[in-house]
Design an enzyme around this catalytic site. Structure first.
Site, short mmCIF file in Angstrom:
data_model
loop_
_atom_site.label_atom_id
_atom_site.label_comp_id
_atom_site.label_asym_id
_atom_site.label_seq_id
_atom_site.Cartn_x
_atom_site.Cartn_y
_atom_site.Cartn_z
N GLY A 1 4.43 -24.79 25.24
CA GLY A 1 4.77 -23.37 25.22
C GLY A 1 4.71 -22.79 23.82
CB CYS A 2 7.42 -21.93 21.50
SG CYS A 2 8.29 -20.85 22.67
#
Length: 208
Positions: free
Chosen positions: A152-153
Site C-alpha cells: 500500500g503506502c
C-alpha cells in the site's frame, strides 16, 4: 520471484540497478502504534521490522546530516478528509487525529529531536504533503524507504519517489505487510520497476 522470471525481465531491459547517491534521507512510513499493534484492524505484528528500522535510524543519526522523516496517517472523526479511500478501506476510519495510537510513532523507533513527522491522508508519503519540498531543500538525491505496508503506502511512496527523480532504496527487512503474498509481489515490482530492494546490511554499510 523465480530466477526464470528475473531473467525474462532483464532480457527485456527491466530491473537494472539505480544505486545509492551522495545525499540520502530516511523516510519511515506509517509506523505508528496503530500499525504495529496486531490487535488493531490496520495493524500487524512488526517486531522484526521495527528492530531493523531502528538499526537504520541509528546508523543515519550516527553518520549525521542524514534527514529523517516519519509519516503517520489519521483522519477527522467523521472521515471527511479521507475522500473515497476511507470508503474503500473503512478500517482507516479507526485512525483518528484525536487518538494517540494513530498519531504517535511506535516508541521503539521514536523520532529524535528535530526529525519531522508528517500526517498524511492518502497512501503516498508525497501526495498532499511537504515531503518533496523538504527533501529538495536539503539536496537529497536518495530516499531510503522503510515502514508499512509494502503493498500500500510503501509501493505508492516508491512510485512517487522515482517520479520525483529520487534514487529509491528499500531495505527488505525494513518493510512489512499484513500478508506474505502481497508483500513479496510488491517487493518484486518495486525492485524491477522503481528502485533497488536490498538487504539492510547493505544500507548500513552505505550509511557508515
Amino acid at each position: 520471484m523465480s530466477d526464470e522470471t528475473w531473467a525474462f525481465y532483464r532480457e527485456r531491459g527491466i530491473g537494472d540497478r539505480v544505486g545509492f547517491g551522495a545525499t540520502p534521507a530516511v523516510v519511515v512510513v506509517d509506523m505508528s502504534r496503530a500499525f504495529t499493534d496486531p490487535d488493531t484492524r490496520v495493524g500487524a505484528e512488526a517486531g522484526d521490522t521495527v528492530a531493523a528500522i531502528g538499526r537504520v535510524l541509528a546508523a543515519a543519526r550516527e553518520r549525521g546530516g542524514v534527514p529523517v522523516f516519519f509519516t503517520t496517517m489519521a483522519f477527522e472523526p467523521d472521515g471527511r478528509d479521507g475522500g473515497t479511500w476511507v470508503k474503500k478501506i473503512p478500517a482507516l476510519l479507526d485512525l483518528r487525529v484525536d487518538d494517540p495510537a494513530a498519531m504517535e510513532i511506535d516508541p521503539r523507533i521514536a523520532p529524535a529531536d528535530g526529525e519531522i513527522v508528517i500526517n498524511k491522508k492518502f497512501a503516498s508519503a508525497f501526495f498532499g504533503t511537504p515531503l518533496a519540498s523538504q527533501l529538495a531543500a536539503r539536496g537529497v538525491d536518495t530516499v531510503i524507504l522503510t515502514g508499512c505496508s509494502t503493498s500500500g503506502c510503501i509501493r505508492a511512496t516508491a512510485v512517487d519517489a522515482v517520479s520525483n527523480g529520487y534514487r529509491l532504496i528499500v531495505p527488505e527487512e525494513c518493510v512489512a505487510d499484513r500478508a506474505v503474498e502481497p508483500h513479496r509481489a510488491n517487493l518484486f515490482d518495486i525492485d524491477s520497476k522503481y528502485g533497488d530492494v536490498v538487504g539492510v546490511d547493505e544500507v548500513l554499510e552505505y550509511l557508515a
